[in-house]
Scaffold this motif. Structure first.
Motif, PDB file in Angstrom:
ATOM      1  N   ARG A  96       0.835  -1.209   0.000  1.00  0.00           N
ATOM      2  CA  ARG A  96       0.000   0.000   0.000  1.00  0.00           C
ATOM      3  C   ARG A  96       0.868   1.257   0.000  1.00  0.00           C
ATOM      4  O   ARG A  96       0.560   2.237  -0.695  1.00  0.00           O
ATOM      5  CB  ARG A  96      -0.923  -0.010   1.210  1.00  0.00           C
ATOM      6  CG  ARG A  96      -1.785   1.235   1.339  1.00  0.00           C
ATOM      7  CD  ARG A  96      -2.847   1.076   2.408  1.00  0.00           C
ATOM      8  NE  ARG A  96      -3.563   2.330   2.639  1.00  0.00           N
ATOM      9  CZ  ARG A  96      -3.301   3.176   3.626  1.00  0.00           C
ATOM     10  NH1 ARG A  96      -2.338   2.889   4.504  1.00  0.00           N
ATOM     11  NH2 ARG A  96      -3.986   4.290   3.758  1.00  0.00           N
ATOM     12  N   ILE A  97       1.954   1.249   0.750  1.00  0.00           N
ATOM     13  CA  ILE A  97       2.854   2.400   0.762  1.00  0.00           C
ATOM     14  C   ILE A  97       3.417   2.641  -0.629  1.00  0.00           C
ATOM     15  O   ILE A  97       3.490   3.781  -1.110  1.00  0.00           O
ATOM     16  CB  ILE A  97       3.983   2.187   1.790  1.00  0.00           C
ATOM     17  CG1 ILE A  97       3.422   2.287   3.213  1.00  0.00           C
ATOM     18  CG2 ILE A  97       5.113   3.197   1.584  1.00  0.00           C
ATOM     19  CD1 ILE A  97       4.441   2.003   4.297  1.00  0.00           C
ATOM     20  N   ARG A  98       3.794   1.540  -1.310  1.00  0.00           N
ATOM     21  CA  ARG A  98       4.322   1.664  -2.672  1.00  0.00           C
ATOM     22  C   ARG A  98       3.243   2.139  -3.635  1.00  0.00           C
ATOM     23  O   ARG A  98       3.464   3.075  -4.435  1.00  0.00           O
ATOM     24  CB  ARG A  98       4.877   0.306  -3.104  1.00  0.00           C
ATOM     25  CG  ARG A  98       5.728   0.293  -4.393  1.00  0.00           C
ATOM     26  CD  ARG A  98       4.919   0.226  -5.678  1.00  0.00           C
ATOM     27  NE  ARG A  98       3.918  -0.825  -5.695  1.00  0.00           N
ATOM     28  CZ  ARG A  98       4.139  -2.072  -6.130  1.00  0.00           C
ATOM     29  NH1 ARG A  98       5.337  -2.426  -6.554  1.00  0.00           N
ATOM     30  NH2 ARG A  98       3.136  -2.954  -6.152  1.00  0.00           N
ATOM     31  N   ASP A  99       2.062   1.510  -3.575  1.00  0.00           N
ATOM     32  CA  ASP A  99       1.006   1.815  -4.541  1.00  0.00           C
ATOM     33  C   ASP A  99       0.481   3.238  -4.392  1.00  0.00           C
ATOM     34  O   ASP A  99       0.198   3.918  -5.387  1.00  0.00           O
ATOM     35  CB  ASP A  99      -0.149   0.826  -4.384  1.00  0.00           C
ATOM     36  CG  ASP A  99       0.226  -0.573  -4.827  1.00  0.00           C
ATOM     37  OD1 ASP A  99       1.280  -0.736  -5.465  1.00  0.00           O
ATOM     38  OD2 ASP A  99      -0.536  -1.522  -4.513  1.00  0.00           O
ATOM     39  N   GLU A 100       0.313   3.687  -3.138  1.00  0.00           N
ATOM     40  CA  GLU A 100      -0.262   5.002  -2.883  1.00  0.00           C
ATOM     41  C   GLU A 100       0.796   6.077  -2.648  1.00  0.00           C
ATOM     42  O   GLU A 100       0.449   7.237  -2.384  1.00  0.00           O
ATOM     43  CB  GLU A 100      -1.218   4.927  -1.691  1.00  0.00           C
ATOM     44  CG  GLU A 100      -2.375   3.957  -1.903  1.00  0.00           C
ATOM     45  CD  GLU A 100      -3.331   3.902  -0.722  1.00  0.00           C
ATOM     46  OE1 GLU A 100      -3.286   4.843   0.117  1.00  0.00           O
ATOM     47  OE2 GLU A 100      -4.125   2.947  -0.635  1.00  0.00           O
ATOM     48  N   GLN A 101       2.068   5.688  -2.726  1.00  0.00           N
ATOM     49  CA  GLN A 101       3.188   6.626  -2.554  1.00  0.00           C
ATOM     50  C   GLN A 101       3.025   7.436  -1.252  1.00  0.00           C
ATOM     51  O   GLN A 101       3.092   8.682  -1.244  1.00  0.00           O
ATOM     52  CB  GLN A 101       3.295   7.554  -3.759  1.00  0.00           C
ATOM     53  CG  GLN A 101       3.765   6.849  -5.028  1.00  0.00           C
ATOM     54  CD  GLN A 101       5.204   6.362  -4.932  1.00  0.00           C
ATOM     55  OE1 GLN A 101       6.152   7.152  -4.877  1.00  0.00           O
ATOM     56  NE2 GLN A 101       5.379   5.048  -4.893  1.00  0.00           N
ATOM     57  N   LEU A 102       2.848   6.727  -0.155  1.00  0.00           N
ATOM     58  CA  LEU A 102       2.643   7.358   1.154  1.00  0.00           C
ATOM     59  C   LEU A 102       3.981   7.784   1.737  1.00  0.00           C
ATOM     60  O   LEU A 102       4.824   6.947   2.070  1.00  0.00           O
ATOM     61  CB  LEU A 102       1.934   6.382   2.106  1.00  0.00           C
ATOM     62  CG  LEU A 102       0.578   5.851   1.637  1.00  0.00           C
ATOM     63  CD1 LEU A 102       0.028   4.837   2.634  1.00  0.00           C
ATOM     64  CD2 LEU A 102      -0.411   7.003   1.450  1.00  0.00           C
TER      65      LEU A 102
END
Length: 302
Positions: A139-145
């Motif tokens: 999720r961090i990678r996909d949403e660039q958090l």
């Protein structure tokens, strides 16, 4: 059956601890079938969409995963192996993110609890629970958090392109999880089993369970695990799940014959070779946590 291209069902997604356990047991040339729940892994096996299931059964800190014992009994797939996986937890973020800029920490609730000592030093961080460690990294990678870090393993960091900000943040460095390997009955190949997982009931009388346990001791069987589970709808009745180990197969056979006299609904859930890390013959590539080449997502199959 050759290890190459085996379809192995796991709970979770790519780079989860379940996949890490599968790689450690089978090697890297497997197809990982991602499932949303433990029950779905058994359904994949039942429907012949998988050749094996890798399922966590206990953790040295969190204890037994009780619902999974019920799955063992209800689906009746044989246990053919086990693997113990050291649980090493790392803090990871997008490349360039500094720890002082982080506001949120996300991971599986058990992983979070295993890192409480680390986060006690940073009370300002917002803890967000999720259903899978690797999914948090993804999720961090996909949403660039840029304000969030995940707690996961190094496999997840490499697969999703994250930087490890802090290594080994788990409070107990001797933390491990035991995983069971299950398959179809036709895939069972008994080589030299020295461990068995059993399930049985005893009468609700004084000393009933003690008689069974004494037989194990008399035959020099080591009882490495015992877990009780209430039988739904029946007062004061329990299923006992027991793991025993032996050096002499004849003593094991004798013990089984004797305890049949004192038990009801006796089941041998599996006979297999116990995991011995010191004598492990797993390929070095597996120990180095290489990422497997092929994955199947159960969501796409439904």
């Amino acid at each position: 059956m050759k290890n190459e291209n085996l379809r192995v069902a796991i709970q979770g997604i790519r780079a989860s601890f379940h996949e890490e356990a599968a790689l450690k047991y089978f090697g890297e040339n497997i197809q990982t079938i991602e499932c949303n729940s433990f029950k779905q892994t058994f359904e994949a096996l039942k429907n012949k969409n998988a050749d094996y299931v890798v399922m966590a059964i206990e953790n040295s800190i969190a204890g037994s995963i009780l619902p999974n014992y019920s799955l063992l009994l209800s689906y009746a797939f044989p246990v053919v192996g086990e693997i113990y996986l050291p649980i090493q937890l790392h803090l990871m973020a997008l490349p360039g993110v500094k720890f002082e800029d982080v506001k949120n920490v996300t991971s599986h609730p058990i992983a979070i609890r295993q890192c409480v000592d680390f986060f006690d030093e940073y009370p300002h961080l917002n803890i967000v629970e999720s259903n899978d460690t690797a999914a948090c990294a993804k999720r961090i990678r996909d949403e660039q958090l840029t304000d969030t870090v995940a707690i996961a393993n190094t496999l997840a960091a490499r697969l999703y392109g994250l930087d490890v900000l802090e290594r080994r943040i788990e409070s107990n460095k001797k933390n491990f999880t035991r995983f069971l390997i299950l398959t179809h009955h036709e895939n069972v190949v008994k080589k030299n089993p020295n461990k068995a997982s059993l399930c049985f009931q005893v009468s609700n009388k004084v000393g009933a369970l003690a008689k069974v346990l004494n037989i194990f001791a008399e035959q020099s069987l080591n009882m490495s695990k015992i877990q009780s589970m209430p039988i739904l709808g029946k007062r004061n009745e329990y299923n006992f799940y027991v793991d025993v180990e032996w050096d002499d197969a004849k003593q094991y056979d004798t013990a089984i014959r004797q305890i049949l006299k004192y038990t009801q609904n006796f089941n041998i859930l599996g006979e297999y070779e116990r995991h011995d890390e010191e004598n492990s013959t797993l390929p070095k590539t597996v120990r180095n946590e290489k990422v497997p080449r092929t994955y199947i997502n159960m969501k796409k199959m439904s």
